[in-house]
Design an enzyme around this catalytic site. Sequence first.
Site, PDB file in Angstrom:
ATOM      1  N   SER A  35      36.942  46.324  34.129  1.00  0.00           N
ATOM      2  CA  SER A  35      37.561  47.776  34.597  1.00  0.00           C
ATOM      3  C   SER A  35      38.110  47.436  36.023  1.00  0.00           C
ATOM      4  CB  SER A  35      36.503  48.579  34.414  1.00  0.00           C
ATOM      5  OG  SER A  35      35.316  48.075  35.097  1.00  0.00           O
ATOM      6  N   ASP A 328      33.683  55.645  42.001  1.00  0.00           N
ATOM      7  CA  ASP A 328      32.846  56.384  41.034  1.00  0.00           C
ATOM      8  C   ASP A 328      31.546  55.547  40.861  1.00  0.00           C
ATOM      9  OD1 ASP A 328      33.321  54.224  39.514  1.00  0.00           O
ATOM     10  OD2 ASP A 328      34.170  55.267  37.876  1.00  0.00           O
ATOM     11  N   HIS A 331      32.905  51.614  40.369  1.00  0.00           N
ATOM     12  CA  HIS A 331      33.955  51.131  40.794  1.00  0.00           C
ATOM     13  C   HIS A 331      34.575  51.319  42.274  1.00  0.00           C
ATOM     14  CE1 HIS A 331      34.091  51.812  36.295  1.00  0.00           C
ATOM     15  NE2 HIS A 331      34.463  50.468  36.452  1.00  0.00           N
TER      16      HIS A 331
END
Length: 368
Positions: A35, A328, A331
Amino acid sequence: MGRSPLLIIIFLSVFLVISASANEFVKSVFVFGDSLFDPGNNPFVKNCTAQANFPPYGSNFFGQPTGRFTNGRTVADFIGKSVAFLHAQFLGIELQKPFQEVYQEFTNGSRKDFPANGINFASGGSGVLPYTNKNVGVTPIQVQLQQLQTLIDENHLHKTLISNSLFFLESGSNDIFNYFMSPHTVSSKEYIDNMLKEVSHFLDKIYEVGARRIAIFSVGPMGCIPAKVLLPDAHIDQCLDKINNVVKDYNKGLEDMVNDIPRKYRDAISVYGLVYNITQDIRANPGSYGFVNVYKACCGGGPLNGILQCGTDGYDKCSNPDDFFFWDYFHPSEHTYKLMSESLWNGGNNQIRPMNLKSLASINLSLT
C-alpha cells in the site's frame, strides 16, 4: 572575480551529460510492493476488501479517491514524475498507471497499447509472503511477478524497455505486522528467513526478464505506527521495540542482499533505500520538516486515530494533513512521502546507498 569561460563551459557540459543520462538510459519505472506504493490496483480486483477507494483518501491532491492509501501522492508517484525544480528534480515521466487498470482497458479495447513509462503492480495489504492477507484478496509479489511475465509473454513489453528501466520493490511491513497480530507458530528468525527467501526469488525473476537497475526499500519502524494500538501490549506514548527489532533484522537481510547483487547478477546495479532511517530522522526532528504531530494519524478513530480506518463510520479528520507524519493508522501523509522521495532521489549514504536514485538512473550500464 568572474568565472573562467572555460570552467563555465566544462560545468555546463558535465551538467548536460548528467541531465541527459537519465532521459537517455532510463525509459520507465516498474513498481512492486504494497500500500505504500499502490497507485490504485486493488479497486480493480474483484472481492479485494483492502481498499482506499473512498473519501477522504486522495482529497489533498487528486481531489478524489484514487485507491492510494494516503491523501495524495506516494513515493512512487513523486519519483516517477518531475516536480518543481526547487523541490526535487525527479524523472521527467508521467505517473505509472496501475497494472489492473491498464490491463482491463487493453482487454476491453479501450486502449491499444501499454504505457511506455512503466507500470505499477503494487497492491495494498500484500506482502512478500504469498499468504499474507490472502483472505482479503490482495495481490502478493509472486502474483505481481506473474503479471509482469504475462505482459512479456504477450509481447506488450520490449526487452529494451525493461533493461532501460528502474525496478522498485517495497514490501514486508504487512508480513511483520501480521506476525504480531496472531500467535507465533515459528520464531521471528525463521519468519524473516522465509521473507528473505521470497525477496531473493523475486530478484532472480526480475533479473531473468531483464531488470538491471534495481532499488530495494527497507521497511519503516512498524512499532511506531498509530495502528500499534491494535496490539494488546501497546503503549500510546512509545514505540513497540519488539516489532522494530524484527524490522531491523529483516532490513539487515535486505541490505546484505542488495550488496550481493553486483556479484550475483552480471551487469546489475542495485541500491538500498533506508526508509527506516529517514523516518526516524523525521520523527526525531519534526519541526525541521514542518510537522506538528508524528505520533497520531490525521484521519481515523480511537487512540492515536489508530483503531478505525480513515473514511469508515465514526472517523475523525484533522484540518491540515501536512502537519501530520501519518495520514491514517498505517500510512504516511503525502507531505511525508514527498520528503521521503526527496531523500531517496538526492540523498546521501544515511538515506540510500551505495548511491541515490538519481545516480542510479543516470548510469550508462554499457560502461559498467
